[in-house]
Design an enzyme around this catalytic site. Structure first.
Site, PDB file in Angstrom:
ATOM      1  N   CYS A  38     -20.239 -34.410 -22.022  1.00 55.86           N
ATOM      2  CA  CYS A  38     -19.714 -33.721 -23.159  1.00 55.86           C
ATOM      3  C   CYS A  38     -19.236 -32.394 -22.850  1.00 55.86           C
ATOM      4  O   CYS A  38     -18.233 -32.109 -23.252  1.00 55.86           O
ATOM      5  CB  CYS A  38     -20.709 -33.794 -24.191  1.00 55.86           C
ATOM      6  SG  CYS A  38     -22.124 -32.921 -24.160  1.00 55.86           S
ATOM      7  N   HIS A  90     -25.628 -31.493 -27.404  1.00 54.14           N
ATOM      8  CA  HIS A  90     -24.174 -32.478 -27.173  1.00 54.14           C
ATOM      9  C   HIS A  90     -23.255 -31.782 -27.973  1.00 54.14           C
ATOM     10  O   HIS A  90     -23.341 -30.965 -28.972  1.00 54.14           O
ATOM     11  CB  HIS A  90     -24.747 -33.848 -27.604  1.00 54.14           C
ATOM     12  CG  HIS A  90     -23.352 -34.888 -27.759  1.00 54.14           C
ATOM     13  ND1 HIS A  90     -23.077 -35.134 -26.493  1.00 54.14           N
ATOM     14  CD2 HIS A  90     -22.481 -35.449 -28.646  1.00 54.14           C
ATOM     15  CE1 HIS A  90     -21.943 -36.081 -26.650  1.00 54.14           C
ATOM     16  NE2 HIS A  90     -21.671 -36.292 -27.792  1.00 54.14           N
ATOM     17  N   HIS A 102     -15.429 -37.268 -28.046  1.00 53.70           N
ATOM     18  CA  HIS A 102     -16.522 -36.356 -27.276  1.00 53.70           C
ATOM     19  C   HIS A 102     -16.695 -37.589 -26.138  1.00 53.70           C
ATOM     20  O   HIS A 102     -16.230 -38.787 -26.159  1.00 53.70           O
ATOM     21  CB  HIS A 102     -17.739 -36.421 -28.197  1.00 53.70           C
ATOM     22  CG  HIS A 102     -18.454 -37.804 -28.724  1.00 53.70           C
ATOM     23  ND1 HIS A 102     -19.775 -38.042 -28.637  1.00 53.70           N
ATOM     24  CD2 HIS A 102     -18.182 -38.780 -29.402  1.00 53.70           C
ATOM     25  CE1 HIS A 102     -19.948 -39.120 -29.130  1.00 53.70           C
ATOM     26  NE2 HIS A 102     -19.039 -39.536 -29.704  1.00 53.70           N
TER      27      HIS A 102
END
Length: 132
Positions: A38, A90, A102
């Site tokens: 990510c 994240h 993502h």
């Protein structure tokens, strides 16, 4: 991908991000050939699209960017999630229309998700930007 409105740097970031769809996830990955995680995806996109260097760590990226309200989210901004019982574990890039792109996890690929997705909605940690 209807309703995505972006111009200038925001447009460059979104177009670069969309070009990475289906790239494989790789923990620690920093480029599409090796795979991306990510924060590696975000750092790669910002560097190549607008020449902004970001660290390869979601929490560090959050610390170096400006918090904005969810209502002020614009295409090219960043969204953060608490997915590992720690803040900013994240992240993704907001592309507009309530959606973000993502690199989710091992054995998956870069994809678009909705902020309304129950998993991400429950773990939303906030939005941040590099723009004024």
């Amino acid at each position: 991908m209807a309703n995505i409105q972006a111009s200038g740097d925001s447009r460059e970031i979104v177009m670069y991000a969309l070009g990475l769809l289906d790239v494989g996830y790789q923990f620690g990955g920093k480029n599409p050939e090796a795979g991306l995680d990510c924060s590696g995806m975000a750092a790669f996109i910002y560097k190549n699209a607008v020449g902004v260097s970001l660290p390869h760590n979601a929490a560090e990226i959050a610390a170096r960017t400006r918090q904005i309200s969810r209502e002020k989210l614009r295409a090219g901004d960043m969204v953060f999630f608490n997915t590992m019982n720690r803040p900013y574990s994240h992240m993704g890039i907001y592309i507009g229309d309530g959606k973000f792109i993502h690199a989710p996890r091992t054995n998956s690929t870069v994809r678009v998700e909705s902020l309304e997705n129950s998993y991400f909605a429950a773990r939303f940690d906030g939005a941040r930007t590099i723009f004024d």
